[in-house]
Design a protein around this motif. Structure first.
Motif, PDB file in Angstrom:
ATOM      1  N   LYS A 151      -5.910   2.538  13.804  1.00 11.54           N
ATOM      2  CA  LYS A 151      -5.589   1.444  12.956  1.00 11.54           C
ATOM      3  C   LYS A 151      -6.822   1.406  11.762  1.00 11.54           C
ATOM      4  N   GLU A 201       3.761   0.337   8.443  1.00 14.63           N
ATOM      5  CA  GLU A 201       2.405   0.143   8.660  1.00 14.63           C
ATOM      6  C   GLU A 201       1.816  -0.814   7.768  1.00 14.63           C
ATOM      7  N   GLU A 261      -6.594   1.703  -1.812  1.00 18.15           N
ATOM      8  CA  GLU A 261      -5.847   1.567  -2.918  1.00 18.15           C
ATOM      9  C   GLU A 261      -5.822   0.003  -3.512  1.00 18.15           C
ATOM     10  N   ARG A 280      -7.323   3.895   4.577  1.00 18.70           N
ATOM     11  CA  ARG A 280      -6.135   4.191   3.625  1.00 18.70           C
ATOM     12  C   ARG A 280      -5.693   3.164   2.456  1.00 18.70           C
ATOM     13  N   ALA A 281      -5.455   1.768   3.115  1.00 19.69           N
ATOM     14  CA  ALA A 281      -5.126   0.727   2.358  1.00 19.69           C
ATOM     15  C   ALA A 281      -6.249   0.334   1.550  1.00 19.69           C
ATOM     16  N   MET A 335       1.983  -3.839   9.672  1.00 19.33           N
ATOM     17  CA  MET A 335       1.342  -4.157  10.847  1.00 19.33           C
ATOM     18  C   MET A 335      -0.196  -4.226  10.583  1.00 19.33           C
ATOM     19  N   LEU A 336      -0.532  -3.946   9.270  1.00 19.79           N
ATOM     20  CA  LEU A 336      -1.817  -3.749   8.764  1.00 19.79           C
ATOM     21  C   LEU A 336      -2.960  -5.017   9.100  1.00 19.79           C
ATOM     22  N   PRO A 337      -2.421  -6.146   8.676  1.00 19.89           N
ATOM     23  CA  PRO A 337      -3.176  -7.153   8.632  1.00 19.89           C
ATOM     24  C   PRO A 337      -3.591  -7.515  10.328  1.00 19.89           C
ATOM     25  N   PRO A 338      -4.720  -7.876  10.551  1.00 18.21           N
ATOM     26  CA  PRO A 338      -5.101  -8.178  12.046  1.00 18.21           C
ATOM     27  C   PRO A 338      -4.567  -9.435  12.178  1.00 18.21           C
ATOM     28  N   PHE A 353       0.639  -1.163  -0.009  1.00 21.18           N
ATOM     29  CA  PHE A 353      -0.032  -0.069   0.277  1.00 21.18           C
ATOM     30  C   PHE A 353       0.833   1.246  -0.119  1.00 21.18           C
ATOM     31  N   ALA A 354       0.576   2.038  -0.847  1.00 15.09           N
ATOM     32  CA  ALA A 354       1.420   3.114  -1.190  1.00 15.09           C
ATOM     33  C   ALA A 354       1.266   4.369  -0.038  1.00 15.09           C
ATOM     34  N   SER A 355       0.060   4.358   0.474  1.00 12.73           N
ATOM     35  CA  SER A 355      -0.231   5.512   1.259  1.00 12.73           C
ATOM     36  C   SER A 355       0.299   5.051   3.021  1.00 12.73           C
ATOM     37  N   LEU A 356       0.663   3.736   2.827  1.00 17.55           N
ATOM     38  CA  LEU A 356       1.230   3.405   4.475  1.00 17.55           C
ATOM     39  C   LEU A 356       2.578   3.129   4.364  1.00 17.55           C
ATOM     40  N   ALA A 416      -5.739   3.333   9.008  1.00 15.46           N
ATOM     41  CA  ALA A 416      -4.748   2.450   8.074  1.00 15.46           C
ATOM     42  C   ALA A 416      -5.743   1.523   7.275  1.00 15.46           C
ATOM     43  N   TYR A 417      -6.703   0.918   7.671  1.00 15.16           N
ATOM     44  CA  TYR A 417      -7.622   0.065   7.066  1.00 15.16           C
ATOM     45  C   TYR A 417      -8.112   0.947   5.924  1.00 15.16           C
ATOM     46  N   LYS A 434       0.504  14.814  -2.421  1.00 13.25           N
ATOM     47  CA  LYS A 434       1.599  14.250  -2.642  1.00 13.25           C
ATOM     48  C   LYS A 434       1.612  14.118  -4.173  1.00 13.25           C
ATOM     49  N   ARG A 490      14.383   0.331   5.932  1.00 11.94           N
ATOM     50  CA  ARG A 490      13.386   1.318   5.272  1.00 11.94           C
ATOM     51  C   ARG A 490      12.078   1.231   5.676  1.00 11.94           C
ATOM     52  N   ARG A 514       4.455  -9.563   5.803  1.00 12.45           N
ATOM     53  CA  ARG A 514       3.052  -9.384   6.111  1.00 12.45           C
ATOM     54  C   ARG A 514       2.570 -10.424   6.779  1.00 12.45           C
ATOM     55  N   ARG A 523       3.472 -12.470  10.001  1.00  8.69           N
ATOM     56  CA  ARG A 523       3.076 -11.836  11.307  1.00  8.69           C
ATOM     57  C   ARG A 523       1.685 -12.113  11.819  1.00  8.69           C
ATOM     58  N   LEU A 581      -6.660  -9.606   3.626  1.00  9.74           N
ATOM     59  CA  LEU A 581      -6.066  -9.844   4.870  1.00  9.74           C
ATOM     60  C   LEU A 581      -7.148  -9.867   5.998  1.00  9.74           C
ATOM     61  N   GLY A 582      -8.603  -9.847   5.474  1.00  6.28           N
ATOM     62  CA  GLY A 582      -9.331 -10.293   6.872  1.00  6.28           C
ATOM     63  C   GLY A 582     -10.112  -9.202   7.233  1.00  6.28           C
ATOM     64  N   ILE A 583     -10.168  -8.020   6.308  1.00  9.49           N
ATOM     65  CA  ILE A 583     -10.783  -6.824   6.653  1.00  9.49           C
ATOM     66  C   ILE A 583     -12.197  -6.573   5.935  1.00  9.49           C
TER      67      ILE A 583
END
Ligand code: ATP
Ligand code: ATP
Ligand code: MG
Ligand code: MG
Lengths: 240, 317, 380, 255, 293
Positions: free
Chosen positions: E171, A105, E181, E177-178, A108-111, A98-101, E174-175, E292, A133, A153, A156, E189-191
């Motif tokens: 969080k 992040e 995309e 924003r992701a 850490m994103l996936p629950p 994801f470009a915006s993260l 973050a969900y 950006k 990085r 990813r 984790r 990823l489970g969301i």
């Protein structure tokens, strides 16, 4: 009987799976079985439907029919977002960072879906590039770094059934080697792995079984033990 | 795919010929002013479609070109006293220049940003037109004489005016058709498909987009100037953003990226507006909005696009 | 003789836009009432038909429609025509086709000045009569210092210019003005500037939603009632929508008020029963103009524009709307106007009880004198 | 004329203080196939982006064919004859294969802004286009809409389109990525074929391809040049083996 | 004291008034930015939804006697729920298509909403009284500040920064924003992305309605009250650059101030100043102030 305490020995079973993108019929009845702790590969030429098989398991295709059992439970009618809860981790072909993260992040994103996932330290130990990085925006990472991140990813989250689509693509040999070690380690920890690989040299020593796909059908199943005698045939059909 | 393309290319000349003949005799069957309005908006929509349908740029400020050219043409003809053809040319050039200015500013961004920037720029034009005394502000710019074409042909006659409008439309339409099917049009298509690749092949894509923008703006201006002559007035409506929205509706309804779609869309919208004006009163905007929604949800290809798809399907069978 | 044995009246109005409350479907209703009343009163031997259309405030739609009506549908007169751009466009078409334009809704003075013609009647009011009436009366009553809040386009500017002249001529003083964009929704900045000027009267040289928003916000910022507002172009629909609380004590000029006398009350009640709103001056004027037109057609025995116009101009108008109204050479219909002051909420006894009528402005004073007209038809 | 078609001097690129490329002196000989390899994140793609002007360098100079091109616009550099391919496939998906190649050829006609001309005027390019398609073995696909072609063929088309510009130099970023072995050998042959009369700089992780094709190899790590030489030289260099291969035999890294 | 011939008291009051307007710009552009950022849709109906918020408050008060404070919650919920419905039935089908279609759909919806309200409630607008608690004003020395206006600033800032916090610092953000995309991947990823998107649109729309309720007591509640405002807000969003939530908020406030100043020094230009700034910003920073590239 299956329960959370006594997991089904058969982690994934697919029967007569058909998949469609819009009008086009891509998979024509796939059958496969993967037991807990096994690692299998899907082999085939470009466009033979290997990635599609993985996507179908997650419900990322237009339409699908047949049966998909995960850990003894029928999931074909489940929406995609529920699949992760069954302990499935997916590394897609196109990496999908994801470009915006930032890198971290992204990581850490996936629950967390189960215990037993790797810790951040373990992950950074495995992929030092990522540590360096970690505050960079996701897509500013190099091609290979993105590939590592996509792999890291899912490690984790504690997912125990990993669907890995060409994870060595674009990685330097040194990292490929390390990935091989990781997979071996994961197998030891009782992870179940379905891999799509072009890099046969990488996949061959890791897999318990190889499924060969052509035009959306499985045309051969080769257990690791039979691999040596089938090499010629594989050469012919796949150009390996 | 390819085969059907050539089916279309083979049908096209006949279709154009047929439409041309219909255009020639139409004023004897249908009310000429109404036809002229359709042709003006048709040209406007075709010009707009050149940009959106073939260059992939959504301008939400095209009314600025229509209106500016209308006012410039009106001023030239009424206040300077030139002949109508000079008025038309003057309006077109003015719109082209404005298009150049808009283009330079807007093509730095793409997609939705581009749409918003053109919208905002057009809004500035609106305020200028509203405030400048010479335009008559809210009262509109009224009483533009149709005059004599080349100083010879009296245009106050509806039929002669019609043939002028028809000729203008045909010229404009031909320019658009030609542009789409030209070496330039090929590059435009390539840019729409994959811009970085076009750059890497050595094409300066912004120049191409700017050029397309200027052509589209000029032709929209030509439509606006003609419209001023037909109705003998220019008004704030012409520069209002609702008009910019309307031209999108026409194009979408007729068929985005089809060569005839915008004309069909314009004809439909203009007829609806005229018809609805008498029958439904305050529901006009609701119905227009409804058409937008239905088009987007159900007929994304538009009238002409759907017909083409039908023919194509029949062709495959 | 009557063409096709039928008189066809077209109501070209704003059914959906900004002016749909003060004209719109109410004007269509008023037209129908006029036709019905005329048939009942005169038992004409010709048929009368009404068509109506929404011009959506677009001059080109209006002009296409009018052209089509005149050329193809045998419409004899296009009426109402609110929005000046529409009116001007239709006047031109009417002239070209030799039909009549009866304008009840539009406001601008060019209609009877530079752009006038001999087939058009400007019937109910114009900016001059409203602005002048109010400015003059207010100045005379002691509102000596003025500050203008002006919509920044031709219409607002001319409203300001006309009113300033009147204020000065009557011994008042204009302290300044501020131009606001059109349309605007927030007036607080401009109102603060008006407040800082210390003028007694803040003249609102704007219309519609701009006026109502300015009035509302003036109350909010505590500008009124310390300073007073004068609406230079306001209708009862504006007062109705704002409510008396924000509009109380304002002065404005109107050509008609439903609660003026028994005749106006009687007609307005009939109107109210159908429309559920009291008529605006435009709607009342629309009725009056159509009735006057029909009577003229009957008297002239023809629907040819020139003859009907001659008949209309020569006959004084007498009905609940106008006493001895008269159509001048420039097309201006002149009649008495009324300076009214908006009631305080506690003074209002029943629904739509909004105005104190403070003064009747005689027809001769209410409108721009013929001598000042810039209409080429006026021989000087 | 210098023997090097492309030279960089102290080429450096920093992203917010992070040096992705630092002080790289790269020299590519005319007519060579030159490979750029290195671990992930070494800065290979960044070097490509700098060379083709998609990124401005923080410091350093780039000379192409004897001219300083450090501050040119990307399209200008492309017109000079240095053309790149992308890491992901870059075609015009809804044009036919033939049209794709013609887009490349069209520039030479100088009519790209001629909106008044018929597109039939482009038919003069058809023979040339066919010849190019033939060279990459795509003749039978000429009328196919590109999106409908298999992945490997798209790469071939991309190369054909690039060739249409008759570039002096081609930059290929992982040309075999995502390909099956069969396609890989096809592309290797193709690259060898087109390398006649031109220079090629390529990034590639598949070392068998590199070994097979390349005249010279530059190894990057952490943004700097670690080693340079022929495949044999480089594959014996212990620091390269450590940083890149992770074992002491380069052949382990072949797929 | 005078600054460029303008009394400083007047200047101060104008700045304050500018800030009040800026608050509206900020809430509205924030809503637009969220919807655009997360759904990739230019919500042309935003102005209409703002208008509907005001109308819901007005209807609630006049027809059901529901007071302002309840309306402040009720209107965003009602209009937001309508938004949710729209997202579920229509917008959802457009995500895979070009942005254009979302823009056109919402443009059509805006026409419908405005038309319906115009038909029902007429054009001249309705009056909504200032809530009793906030009536009157305070004399700040340089100006008389209606308490209600002060409340607008406070309420707007609270909502804006609350939203910013939620999106940038949690969080959930973050969900979101992701999810914009690559929704498919986030789902894998489970969301539950569709739910998230529906919620987002509903929230963006509710913000517009909230602004509408805030506006009801100061502006006439009028079917077209949003349609002109929204164009300015679009310009604000372009100036800010769509990339950042904070950018939308700050640009909104900033442009309110600048517009306020223009109204003192050159009132004729106050309608176009935002557009002029937009052009300048685009020339210097094509991605917008906070965007950006
Ligand atoms: N989104 C899509 N829409 C339509 N068709 C698709 C889509 N994705 C893949 N296909 C088609 O489905 C078939 C199988 O594709 P898939 O990606 O599964 O192949 P693969 O075996 O993974 O090969 P590759 O090496 O290209 O990844 C191909 O013919 C491809 O063109
Ligand atoms: N725009 C950017 N902003 C910040 N960092 C960047 C940017 N582009 C690249 N980088 C960083 O610079 C380093 C070099 O990246 P580059 O893409 O050149 O690597 P590469 O050698 O091509 O690697 P790979 O083989 O994995 O594709 C990486 O660590 C990457 O994270
Ligand atoms: Mg695949
Ligand atoms: Mg790279």
């Amino acid at each position: 009987m299956t329960s959370a305490f006594k997991p089904h020995p058969e982690m994934l079973r697919i029967q007569d799976l058909h998949s469609f993108y819009g009008e086009s019929h891509i998979l024509h009845g796939i059958d496969l079985k993967v037991a807990r702790g096994e690692c299998v590969t899907l082999l085939g030429r470009n466009g033979s439907g290997r990635s599609t098989t993985l996507k179908s398991i997650l419900g990322l295709v237009g339409r699908r029919s047949g049966s998909i059992m995960v850990n003894g439970k029928e999931v074909i009618d489940e929406p995609t977002h529920r699949m992760a809860r069954y302990g499935i981790g997916y590394v897609p072909e196109e990496r999908a960072i994801f470009a915006s993260l930032s890198a971290e992040e992204n990581l850490m994103l996936p629950p967390q879906v189960a215990t037993g996932g790797m810790s951040l330290d373990e992950i950074y130990g495995m992929f030092p590039n990522l540590l360096e990085r970690r505050n960079s925006p996701g897509t500013k990472l190099s091609g290979g770094e993105q590939q590592m991140l996509a792999m890291a990813r899912v490690l984790r989250t504690g997912a125990k059934l990993l669907l890995l689509d060409e994870i060595t693509e674009g990685l330097a040999p040194v990292i490929v080697k390390k990935l091989g070690e990781v997979i071996t380690e994961l197998k030891k920890r009782d992870f179940t792995i379905v891999m799509v690989e072009q890099n046969f040299r990488f996949a061959a020593p890791l897999a318990d079984r190889h499924y060969v796909l052509e035009h959306g059908e499985i045309i051969a199943t080769i257990p690791a033990a039979e691999l040596p005698q089938k090499m010629d045939w594989l050469h012919q059909t796949l150009g390996v | 795919m390819k085969n059907n393309d050539s089916v279309f290319t083979r049908i096209m000349p006949f279709l154009f010929g047929l439409l041309f003949l219909i255009g020639l005799v139409a004023p004897f069957a249908v009310y000429p002013t109404f036809l002229m309005k359709i042709l003006c908006f048709g040209l406007f929509a075709c010009a707009f479609n050149l940009l959106l349908g073939f260059a992939g740029l959504l301008s939400f400020g095209h009314a600025a070109f229509l209106g500016t050219a209308g006012y410039v043409c009106g001023m030239l003809v009424r206040d300077v006293g030139v002949t109508p053809e000079i008025g038309l040319i003057g309006g077109t050039v003015a719109a082209g220049l404005l298009g150049w200015l808009f283009g330079v500013l807007a093509i730095r961004r793409t997609g939705i940003y581009f749409a918003m920037i053109t919208l905002a720029l057009a809004q500035m034009v609106y305020f200028v037109v509203l405030q400048v005394r010479a335009t008559g502000g809210e009262d509109g710019f009224q009483g533009v004489p149709r005059g004599n074409l080349f100083g010879l042909i009296d245009l106050s006659n509806n039929i002669s005016m019609y043939y002028l409008v028809f000729a203008v439309f045909c010229i404009g339409f031909f320019i658009i058709y030609r542009t789409v099917h030209s070496p330039f049009g090929q590059i435009l298509k390539a840019i729409r498909e994959n811009e970085p690749r076009a750059i890497s092949l050595g094409y300066d894509v912004n120049k191409f987009k700017l050029m397309a923008f200027i052509i589209s703006a000029s032709l929209a201006g030509l439509a606006g100037a003609t419209k001023t002559l037909v109705f003998q007035l220019a008004s704030l409506t012409d520069v209002h953003w609702h008009t910019s929205g309307e031209v999108v509706l026409m194009t979408l309804l007729g068929g985005l990226g089809t060569i005839l779609g915008p004309l069909v869309g314009a004809a439909t919208v203009v007829s609806l507006q005229t018809e609805l004006a008498d029958t439904v009163g305050s529901w006009v905007t609701v119905i227009m909005g409804g058409i937008f929604v239905i088009c987007v949800m159900l007929f994304r290809r538009g009238i002409v696009g759907e017909i083409q798809a039908l023919i194509q399907r029949a062709g495959i069978r | 003789q009557i063409s096709d044995g039928m008189v066809k009246i077209g109501v070209l109005t704003d059914l959906s836009g900004t002016y749909s409350d003060l004209a719109g479907s109410g004007a269509v209703l008023a037209t129908q009432m006029a036709i019905d009343d005329f048939i009942a009163e005169a038992k004409p031997d010709f048929k009368i038909e009404m068509v109506s259309a929404d011009h959506q405030n677009k001059a080109d739609i209006a002009s296409t429609k009018a052209r089509e009506w005149f050329e193809r549908e045998g419409v004899d007169t296009a009426t109402e025509l609110v929005t000046t751009s529409v009116a001007l466009a239709v006047m031109k078409v009417a002239k070209e086709k030799n039909r009549i334009a009866l304008m009840s809704g539009p406001a601008s003075t060019p209609i009877t000045n530079e752009q006038c013609n001999d087939v058009s009647v400007h019937y109910t009011y114009d900016t001059y009569s409203l602005a002048n009436g109010t400015a003059k009366a207010v100045t005379k009553q002691g509102g000596k210092t003025w500050y203008f809040l002006t919509a920044d386009y031709a219409f607002g500017q001319s409203l300001e210019k006309d009113s300033s002249a009147v204020v000065t001529a009557n011994g008042g003083k204009v302290l300044g003005s501020v131009r606001h964009p059109f349309p605007a929704s927030d007036f607080s900045s401009f109102l603060l500037q008006a407040q800082a000027s210390g003028a007694q009267i803040i003249g609102l040289a704007n219309a519609g939603a701009d006026t109502t928003n300015a009035i509302k916000q003036a109350a909010e910022f505590g500008i009124t009632p310390k300073q007073s507002l004068a609406g230079l172009l306001m209708f009862i629909t504006d007062v109705h929508s704002l409510g008396l609380r924000s509009t109380q004590t304002m002065y404005l000029t109107t050509g008609f008020y439903w609660d003026l006398n028994d005749a106006t009350r009687a007609w307005s009640k009939r109107y109210f029963d159908k429309q559920k709103r009291m008529p605006s001056m435009v709607q009342a004027g629309q009725y009056s103009s159509v009735l006057h037109y029909l009577r003229a057609v009957k008297a002239a025995g023809t629907d040819e524009a020139g003859k009907v116009m001659a008949q209309m101009k020569k006959t004084p108008i007498n009905d609940f709307f106008a006493k001895n109204g008269q159509i001048r050479d420039d097309g201006r219909m002149i009649h008495d106007m009324y300076l009214v002051q908006v009631k305080k909420p506690e003074e209002s006894k029943y629904p739509w009880d909004y105005y104190h009528v403070r003064q009747t402005i005689p027809a001769a004073e209410a409108f721009q004198p013929l001598s000042e007209s810039r209409c080429p038809l006026v021989k000087k | 004329m210098s023997e090097f078609i492309l030279e960089t001097n102290g080429l450096t690129k920093e992203f917010k203080g992070f040096a992705a490329v630092s002080d790289v002196d790269l020299k590519v000989k005319r007519g060579h196939i030159h490979a750029l390899i290195g671990p992930n994140g070494a800065g290979k793609t960044t070097v490509f982006n700098l060379l083709t002007k998609f990124l401005p360098p923080t410091a350093g100079k780039i000379r192409f064919d004897g001219k300083d091109i450090t501050h040119e616009a990307p399209a200008v550099t492309a017109r000079r004859g240095m053309v790149r391919s992308f890491q992901i496939s870059a075609t015009f998906p809804h044009l036919t294969v033939m049209e794709n190649v013609r887009i490349g050829l069209q520039r030479k006609l100088g009519t790209e802004f001629h909106f008044w001309r018929s597109e039939k005027s482009l038919n003069v390019l058809n023979d040339q286009a066919m010849a190019l398609l033939e060279s990459v073995d795509l003749t039978q696909f000429a009328d196919t809409v590109t999106a409908e072609m298999p992945y490997g063929r798209k790469r071939a088309l991309e190369i054909a389109t690039t060739l249409a510009l008759d570039p002096k130099m081609m930059l290929l970023d992982e040309p075999t990525q995502g390909m099956g072995n069969e396609d890989i050998s096809r592309v290797v042959e193709l690259i060898r074929k087109v390398s006649a009369n031109r220079s090629i700089l390529m990034v590639e992780h598949n070392l068998s391809v590199v070994a097979n094709l390349c005249d010279r190899i530059t190894v990057l790590t952490r943004g700097s040049v670690l080693a340079e030489g022929t495949y044999d030289e480089v594959s014996k260099n212990p620091s390269v083996l450590e940083a890149y291969v992770g074992s002491d035999d380069m052949n382990d890294a072949h797929h | 004291m005078e600054i460029f011939g303008v009394p400083s008291a007047l200047l101060g009051s104008q700045l304050l008034v500018g800030l009040i307007n800026g608050s509206f710009y900020a809430i509205l552009s924030l809503g637009l930015a969220i919807i655009f950022g997360l759904l990739n849709i230019i919500n042309f109906a935003h102005g209409a939804q703002y208008m509907m918020g005001a109308f819901v408050a007005w209807i609630a008060l006049t027809k059901f006697g529901v007071n302002y404070w309840v309306a402040l919650l009720l209107a965003p919920i009602t209009v937001g729920a309508l938004g949710v419905l729209l997202e579920r039935t229509m917008l959802r089908k457009l995500y895979k298509l070009d942005h254009l279609y979302g823009l056109l759909l919402t443009f059509g919806l805006a026409l419908i909403f405005e038309g319906v309200f115009r038909d029902q409630y007429g054009i001249s607008g309705q009056s909504y009284p200032v809530p009793e608690l906030l009536e009157g004003g305070v004399n700040l020395g340089f100006m008389y500040l209606p308490i209600y206006r002060g409340w607008i600033v406070i309420a707007a800032l609270a909502v804006c920064f609350g939203t910013w916090f939620m999106i940038e610092k949690t969080k959930l953000g973050a969900y979101l924003r992701a999810g914009t995309e690559n929704p498919q991947m986030v789902q894998a990823l489970g969301i539950n992305v569709p739910l998230l998107i529906t919620f987002t649109y509903g929230y963006g729309v509710a913000l517009a309605a909230f602004a509408g309720v805030l506006a009801a007591p100061v502006y006439q509640v009028n079917p077209l009250m949003g349609s002109n405002l929204i164009i300015v807000v679009f310009a604000v969003v372009v100036i800010g650059g769509m990339g950042s939530i904070m950018g939308a908020i700050l640009t909104g406030l900033g442009l309110g101030l600048i517009e306020g100043l223009t109204r003192v020094f050159y009132p004729e230009g106050s309608a176009v100043v935002v557009f002029i700034i937009m052009v300048i910003v685009l020339l210097v920073r094509p991605a917008g102030l906070f965007g950006k590239a």
